[in-house]
Design a protein around this motif. Structure first.
Motif, mmCIF file in Angstrom:
data_model
loop_
_atom_site.group_PDB
_atom_site.id
_atom_site.type_symbol
_atom_site.label_atom_id
_atom_site.label_comp_id
_atom_site.label_asym_id
_atom_site.label_seq_id
_atom_site.Cartn_x
_atom_site.Cartn_y
_atom_site.Cartn_z
ATOM 1 N N TYR A 207 -16.820 -55.023 103.566
ATOM 2 C CA TYR A 207 -15.907 -55.908 104.286
ATOM 3 C C TYR A 207 -15.390 -56.996 103.353
ATOM 4 C CZ TYR A 207 -17.665 -53.989 108.689
ATOM 5 O OH TYR A 207 -17.991 -53.151 109.722
ATOM 6 N N ALA A 208 -14.126 -57.339 103.530
ATOM 7 C CA ALA A 208 -13.497 -58.444 102.810
ATOM 8 C C ALA A 208 -12.289 -58.873 103.633
ATOM 9 C CB ALA A 208 -13.086 -58.023 101.403
ATOM 10 N N ARG A 209 -11.556 -59.858 103.113
ATOM 11 C CA ARG A 209 -10.338 -60.272 103.803
ATOM 12 C C ARG A 209 -9.081 -59.852 103.058
ATOM 13 N NH1 ARG A 209 -13.899 -64.620 104.706
ATOM 14 N NH2 ARG A 209 -13.000 -65.824 102.993
ATOM 15 N N THR A 210 -9.259 -59.201 101.893
ATOM 16 C CA THR A 210 -8.111 -58.680 101.146
ATOM 17 C C THR A 210 -8.463 -57.317 100.551
ATOM 18 O OG1 THR A 210 -8.678 -59.577 98.959
ATOM 19 C CG2 THR A 210 -7.499 -61.047 100.479
ATOM 20 N N ILE A 211 -7.441 -56.506 100.327
ATOM 21 C CA ILE A 211 -7.636 -55.224 99.652
ATOM 22 C C ILE A 211 -8.104 -55.445 98.211
ATOM 23 C CG2 ILE A 211 -6.361 -53.278 98.661
ATOM 24 C CD1 ILE A 211 -7.070 -52.767 101.463
ATOM 25 N N GLU A 212 -7.580 -56.481 97.558
ATOM 26 C CA GLU A 212 -7.974 -56.775 96.185
ATOM 27 C C GLU A 212 -9.479 -57.027 96.087
ATOM 28 O OE1 GLU A 212 -3.750 -57.213 96.704
ATOM 29 O OE2 GLU A 212 -5.420 -58.150 97.788
ATOM 30 N N ASP A 213 -10.029 -57.713 97.085
ATOM 31 C CA ASP A 213 -11.473 -57.964 97.085
ATOM 32 C C ASP A 213 -12.271 -56.676 97.287
ATOM 33 O OD1 ASP A 213 -10.980 -60.608 96.676
ATOM 34 O OD2 ASP A 213 -11.947 -61.319 98.514
ATOM 35 N N ILE A 214 -11.733 -55.763 98.091
ATOM 36 C CA ILE A 214 -12.413 -54.479 98.281
ATOM 37 C C ILE A 214 -12.494 -53.738 96.949
ATOM 38 C CG2 ILE A 214 -12.216 -52.193 99.322
ATOM 39 C CD1 ILE A 214 -13.205 -54.205 101.321
ATOM 40 N N ALA A 215 -11.426 -53.749 96.176
ATOM 41 C CA ALA A 215 -11.430 -53.085 94.875
ATOM 42 C C ALA A 215 -12.457 -53.714 93.941
ATOM 43 C CB ALA A 215 -10.036 -53.145 94.247
ATOM 44 N N LEU A 216 -12.553 -55.032 93.954
ATOM 45 C CA LEU A 216 -13.526 -55.745 93.123
ATOM 46 C C LEU A 216 -14.955 -55.401 93.542
ATOM 47 C CD1 LEU A 216 -13.648 -58.090 90.922
ATOM 48 C CD2 LEU A 216 -14.065 -59.604 92.881
ATOM 49 N N PHE A 217 -15.210 -55.465 94.836
ATOM 50 C CA PHE A 217 -16.538 -55.186 95.392
ATOM 51 C C PHE A 217 -16.930 -53.734 95.118
ATOM 52 C CE2 PHE A 217 -19.162 -56.000 99.532
ATOM 53 C CZ PHE A 217 -20.269 -56.309 98.772
ATOM 54 N N ARG A 218 -15.975 -52.833 95.286
ATOM 55 C CA ARG A 218 -16.242 -51.411 95.066
ATOM 56 C C ARG A 218 -16.689 -51.144 93.630
ATOM 57 N NH1 ARG A 218 -12.368 -47.204 93.380
ATOM 58 N NH2 ARG A 218 -13.284 -45.155 93.808
ATOM 59 N N ALA A 219 -16.027 -51.777 92.670
ATOM 60 C CA ALA A 219 -16.405 -51.574 91.278
ATOM 61 C C ALA A 219 -17.840 -52.019 91.035
ATOM 62 C CB ALA A 219 -15.445 -52.346 90.361
ATOM 63 N N ALA A 220 -18.225 -53.146 91.617
ATOM 64 C CA ALA A 220 -19.591 -53.638 91.442
ATOM 65 C C ALA A 220 -20.603 -52.708 92.099
ATOM 66 C CB ALA A 220 -19.710 -55.043 92.030
ATOM 67 N N LEU A 221 -20.305 -52.240 93.309
ATOM 68 C CA LEU A 221 -21.256 -51.402 94.043
ATOM 69 C C LEU A 221 -21.353 -49.989 93.478
ATOM 70 C CD1 LEU A 221 -20.562 -52.476 97.739
ATOM 71 C CD2 LEU A 221 -22.272 -53.346 96.149
ATOM 72 N N MET A 222 -20.395 -49.585 92.661
ATOM 73 C CA MET A 222 -20.450 -48.284 92.018
ATOM 74 C C MET A 222 -20.785 -48.379 90.528
ATOM 75 S SD MET A 222 -17.375 -46.095 93.822
ATOM 76 C CE MET A 222 -17.979 -44.547 93.111
ATOM 77 N N ALA A 223 -21.026 -49.609 90.042
ATOM 78 C CA ALA A 223 -21.369 -49.825 88.631
ATOM 79 C C ALA A 223 -20.349 -49.166 87.710
ATOM 80 C CB ALA A 223 -22.775 -49.320 88.334
ATOM 81 N N MET A 224 -19.071 -49.430 87.988
ATOM 82 C CA MET A 224 -18.011 -48.846 87.170
ATOM 83 C C MET A 224 -17.001 -49.935 86.827
ATOM 84 S SD MET A 224 -15.886 -46.650 90.006
ATOM 85 C CE MET A 224 -14.797 -47.473 91.184
#
Length: 425
Positions: A207-224
């Protein structure tokens, strides 16, 4: 200066880099918001005030640690945390303290995230509701089972949070609470340390309030490596799909999809309407079969040792229903999933993304149920990535969203398209 708790994670990262704000100030702003609002919202099962502040001070003394340096996050209380209680939404585990962090928590911490606390879940991420209320109107459900995470992000109590989805437990609360929610392709976020519900369906989401934050969070949670949302070379091809459950949509749910489609077409998208192929029409029941079958197995120990502490809905909808399903029926449901995935994947030669509803409409009144997963469980069963975006409001003023569904494993493309859609709308 804008209050730090109202900024996005990407904005906070920029201000941290520029020295315009500290991690401690960010955490304090979120704690102040929680003190102001959480008696009405009840999003948290545990809040790690002192630990979060100390972690922030440590980060402020050192160099930038990673993508999420100094960013507070909430974690659904179905996911193990080694330094905080994990109750799985059940009184059985009210004093439970895991020995280790789940993979998604550990990976986020490696990137500098601050675990602000654990957010309310329904019992074992099933149907028995938790205490959380919709932050837009406390008389309405926030959705389930990731109720606390969606409500906390929507109410500016935390900037990022994780949830889990077996049927519709990430996307639906996001739509009801009016935030951006992302359920990745099945298996993209490591499930290690998540209390299993239905292993063939369970998917950790964000969850986030922007798509940009989802992309940032996704990279961290996938270690990529982090790749920001990319600008599309041309408008996407969008397939509107009401599914075979169209009759279950409310007027505002139907209107949201139609209005979004019209606006996107005006912005240059090629918009068409599709019906799903034959195998998919049987998949609603197949998803319920898979989900129920795992019930007596996933909760075997709790049912044996603590039956009096289980809700009646869990006993009926998962344990009893699952026990009545035979092996052949379960295998047939597994095979149906394989056929459905192949059939839908083949359609993507004609379009880039599916536009559909994330829920029947706005959040229903009452806290006894969490709403219907009708417009989510199909995509979960198909293992496809999904994003819900806030779009409009319903008759009582509550959020009504739209859902974008992408091709399996093409999550980056889905997020890029979602960025285009958000701008176009």
């Amino acid at each position: 200066m804008t209050a730090p708790n109202t900024l996005s994670a990407t904005e906070l990262a920029q201000r941290l880099d520029a020295g315009a704000v500290t991690a401690e100030a960010i955490v304090r702003a979120h704690l102040e918001r929680i003190d102001q609002r959480d008696a009405d919202v009840l999003a948290w099962s545990h809040l790690a005030r002192d630990a979060a502040l100390e972690r922030a001070r440590v980060l402020d003394r050192g160099p930038r640690q990673g993508l999420l340096h100094g960013i507070p996050m909430g974690v659904k209380d179905i996911i193990d945390s080694g330094d905080q209680p994990t109750t799985y939404g059940s009184p059985i585990y009210k004093t439970h303290r895991p020995l280790a962090d789940a993979a998604t928590i550990a990976l986020a911490k490696n990137e500098g995230a601050i675990l602000l606390g654990k957010t309310v879940t329904t019992e074992f991420a099933n149907r028995h509701p938790g205490v959380t209320k919709n932050p837009h109107n406390p008389a309405h459900t926030p959705g389930g089972s990731s109720s606390g995470s969606a409500a906390a992000v929507a109410d500016f109590q935390v900037v990022l949070a994780t949830g889990t989805q077996t049927g519709g437990s990430v996307i639906r609360p996001g739509a009801f609470c009016g935030v951006v929610a992302y359920k990745p392709s099945y298996g993209h976020f490591a499930p290690a340390g998540m209390k299993a519900n239905t292993e063939w369906l369970d998917t950790i989401g964000a969850y986030a309030r922007t798509i940009e934050d989802i992309a940032l969070f996704r990279a961290a949670l996938m270690a990529m490596p982090y790749r920001p949302i990319a600008r599309l070379d041309k408008p996407p091809r969008i397939a509107v799909c009401f599914t075979h459950h169209k009759a279950e949509l409310s007027a505002e749910g139907t209107r949201a999809v139609n209005d979004a489609a019209a606006l996107l077409a005006k912005a240059g998208a090629k918009v068409s309407e599709i019906d799903l192929p034959a195998p998919v029409r049987d998949m609603t029941e197949g998803q319920r079969t898979l989900s129920a079958f795992d019930g007596p197995r996933a909760h075997a120990d709790e049912a044996r040792r603590f039956p009096e502490l289980l809700s009646e809905s869990l006993k009926k909808d998962k344990l009893a229903a699952g026990a009545a399903i035979d092996y052949a029926t379960w295998v047939a449901a597994r095979k149906l999933g394989e056929k459905g995935r192949a059939a839908v994947d083949a359609l993507f030669s004609d379009f880039d993304v599916i536009l559909t509803a994330p829920a029947p409409g706005e959040a229903p009144v009452g806290l006894q149920t969490t709403g219907k997963a009708t417009f989510n469980l199909l995509w979960t069963y198909l293992w496809m990535p999904c994003v819900t975006l806030p779009f409009t409001k319903g008759p009582t003023g509550l959020p009504v969203g739209i859902q974008l569904v992408g091709r399996q494993h093409e999550d980056t493309t889905l997020l890029d398209i979602a960025g285009w859609v958000r701008s176009a709308l």
